[in-house]
Scaffold this motif. Structure first.
Motif, PDB file in Angstrom:
ATOM      1  N   TYR A 189       0.833  -1.190   0.000  1.00  0.00           N
ATOM      2  CA  TYR A 189       0.000   0.000   0.000  1.00  0.00           C
ATOM      3  C   TYR A 189       0.871   1.245   0.000  1.00  0.00           C
TER       4      TYR A 189
ATOM      5  N   SER B 104      -1.866   3.034  -4.042  1.00  0.00           N
ATOM      6  CA  SER B 104      -2.491   1.733  -3.851  1.00  0.00           C
ATOM      7  C   SER B 104      -3.054   1.647  -2.436  1.00  0.00           C
ATOM      8  N   GLY B 105      -4.301   1.165  -2.324  1.00  0.00           N
ATOM      9  CA  GLY B 105      -4.911   1.044  -1.005  1.00  0.00           C
ATOM     10  C   GLY B 105      -6.227   0.303  -1.068  1.00  0.00           C
ATOM     11  N   ASN B 106      -6.990   0.412   0.016  1.00  0.00           N
ATOM     12  CA  ASN B 106      -8.299  -0.230   0.126  1.00  0.00           C
ATOM     13  C   ASN B 106      -9.406   0.767  -0.212  1.00  0.00           C
TER      14      ASN B 106
ATOM     15  N   THR C 229      -7.550   2.990   4.714  1.00  0.00           N
ATOM     16  CA  THR C 229      -7.550   2.924   3.245  1.00  0.00           C
ATOM     17  C   THR C 229      -6.150   3.042   2.651  1.00  0.00           C
ATOM     18  N   TYR C 230      -5.229   3.682   3.340  1.00  0.00           N
ATOM     19  CA  TYR C 230      -3.868   3.938   2.868  1.00  0.00           C
ATOM     20  C   TYR C 230      -3.808   4.938   1.714  1.00  0.00           C
TER      21      TYR C 230
END
Length: 78
Positions: free
Chosen positions: A13, A38-40, A69-70
């Protein structure tokens, strides 16, 4: 002209920067690049609570955002 392509996997992430460079006579030249975050995806907010003091006061709200979420995430209450 000619073209080059590649694939890469992002395993962590956060922010990642990828660049394309040419080498000509021992000199490198940046020709393109891309920044990837990049994350959730954000979870749906839970336990939303708002309070307003008086008819002219501004409401103050709190909620449980869920998992991290990053990535930069903005929440809007409507």
């Amino acid at each position: 002209g000619s073209s080059v392509s590649t694939k890469f996997l992002v395993h962590t992430y956060g922010k990642h920067m990828f660049t394309c460079k040419t080498v000509c006579e021992y000199m490198k030249k940046l020709i393109c690049g891309i920044d990837i975050e990049s994350g959730n995806p954000p979870d749906e907010p839970r336990n939303v609570s708002c309070i307003q003091y008086g008819t002219d006061g501004h409401p103050t709200c709190t909620w449980d955002k869920g998992r991290l979420t990053y990535i930069n995430t903005t929440y809007v209450i409507q």
